[in-house]
Design a protein around this motif. Structure first.
Motif, PDB file in Angstrom:
ATOM      1  N   LEU A  64       4.651  45.962   0.078  1.00  0.00           N
ATOM      2  CA  LEU A  64       3.725  45.762   1.173  1.00  0.00           C
ATOM      3  C   LEU A  64       3.117  47.095   1.570  1.00  0.00           C
ATOM      4  CD1 LEU A  64       5.878  43.348   3.363  1.00  0.00           C
ATOM      5  CD2 LEU A  64       4.071  42.736   1.755  1.00  0.00           C
ATOM      6  N   GLY A  65       1.852  47.072   1.811  1.00  0.00           N
ATOM      7  CA  GLY A  65       1.165  48.301   2.223  1.00  0.00           C
ATOM      8  C   GLY A  65       0.149  48.011   3.323  1.00  0.00           C
ATOM      9  N   GLU A  66      -0.264  49.062   3.989  1.00  0.00           N
ATOM     10  CA  GLU A  66      -1.248  48.905   5.057  1.00  0.00           C
ATOM     11  C   GLU A  66      -2.644  48.830   4.478  1.00  0.00           C
ATOM     12  OE1 GLU A  66      -0.881  51.766   8.133  1.00  0.00           O
ATOM     13  OE2 GLU A  66       1.292  51.601   8.178  1.00  0.00           O
ATOM     14  N   ARG A  67      -3.517  48.119   5.176  1.00  0.00           N
ATOM     15  CA  ARG A  67      -4.927  48.065   4.752  1.00  0.00           C
ATOM     16  C   ARG A  67      -5.599  49.366   5.115  1.00  0.00           C
ATOM     17  NH1 ARG A  67      -7.451  42.173   6.110  1.00  0.00           N
ATOM     18  NH2 ARG A  67      -6.029  40.992   4.791  1.00  0.00           N
ATOM     19  N   ASP A  68      -6.485  49.813   4.275  1.00  0.00           N
ATOM     20  CA  ASP A  68      -7.230  51.048   4.575  1.00  0.00           C
ATOM     21  C   ASP A  68      -8.455  50.761   5.381  1.00  0.00           C
ATOM     22  OD1 ASP A  68      -5.455  52.728   3.367  1.00  0.00           O
ATOM     23  OD2 ASP A  68      -6.373  52.435   1.397  1.00  0.00           O
TER      24      ASP A  68
END
Length: 107
Positions: free
Chosen positions: A103-107
């Protein structure tokens, strides 16, 4: 998994006993057991013998005894099968690498 499956199996045993008890009382209230017992005694007794030695085919003790035995067997089988299934699943997931999620953050 052994502990969780054992707890679930024991809870389901009590649910099983309560369900059979409700069914037994309901059918007893409708007179099903007395009719079955009367039919059984009529079919198995000879006309010469008096009804003094009459034994019932279906009694509360027999019903709950068989229910308890079936429930105890179910506890053992459910616990064993759930534990083995968890072991097999973990072994298969370890061999295939399992599913990886990042899971990663949206840029």
């Amino acid at each position: 998994m052994l502990k969780i499956s054992l707890i679930v199996a024991i809870v389901m045993f009590f649910v099983w006993m309560i369900a059979v008890g409700i069914l037994y009382l309901t059918m007893g209230g409708m007179g099903v057991w007395s009719r079955i017992n009367d039919t059984f005694s009529t079919l198995t007794s000879s006309p010469d013998v008096q009804a003094a030695g009459k034994t019932d085919l279906i009694t509360a003790g027999r019903v709950f005894g068989v229910t308890a035995i079936v429930g105890a067997i179910n506890i053992v089988l459910f616990t064993a099968l759930a534990t083995v299934a968890a072991f097999i699943y973990n072994a298969a997931a370890a061999m295939s690498g399992g599913v990886e999620l990042t899971l990663g953050e949206r840029d």
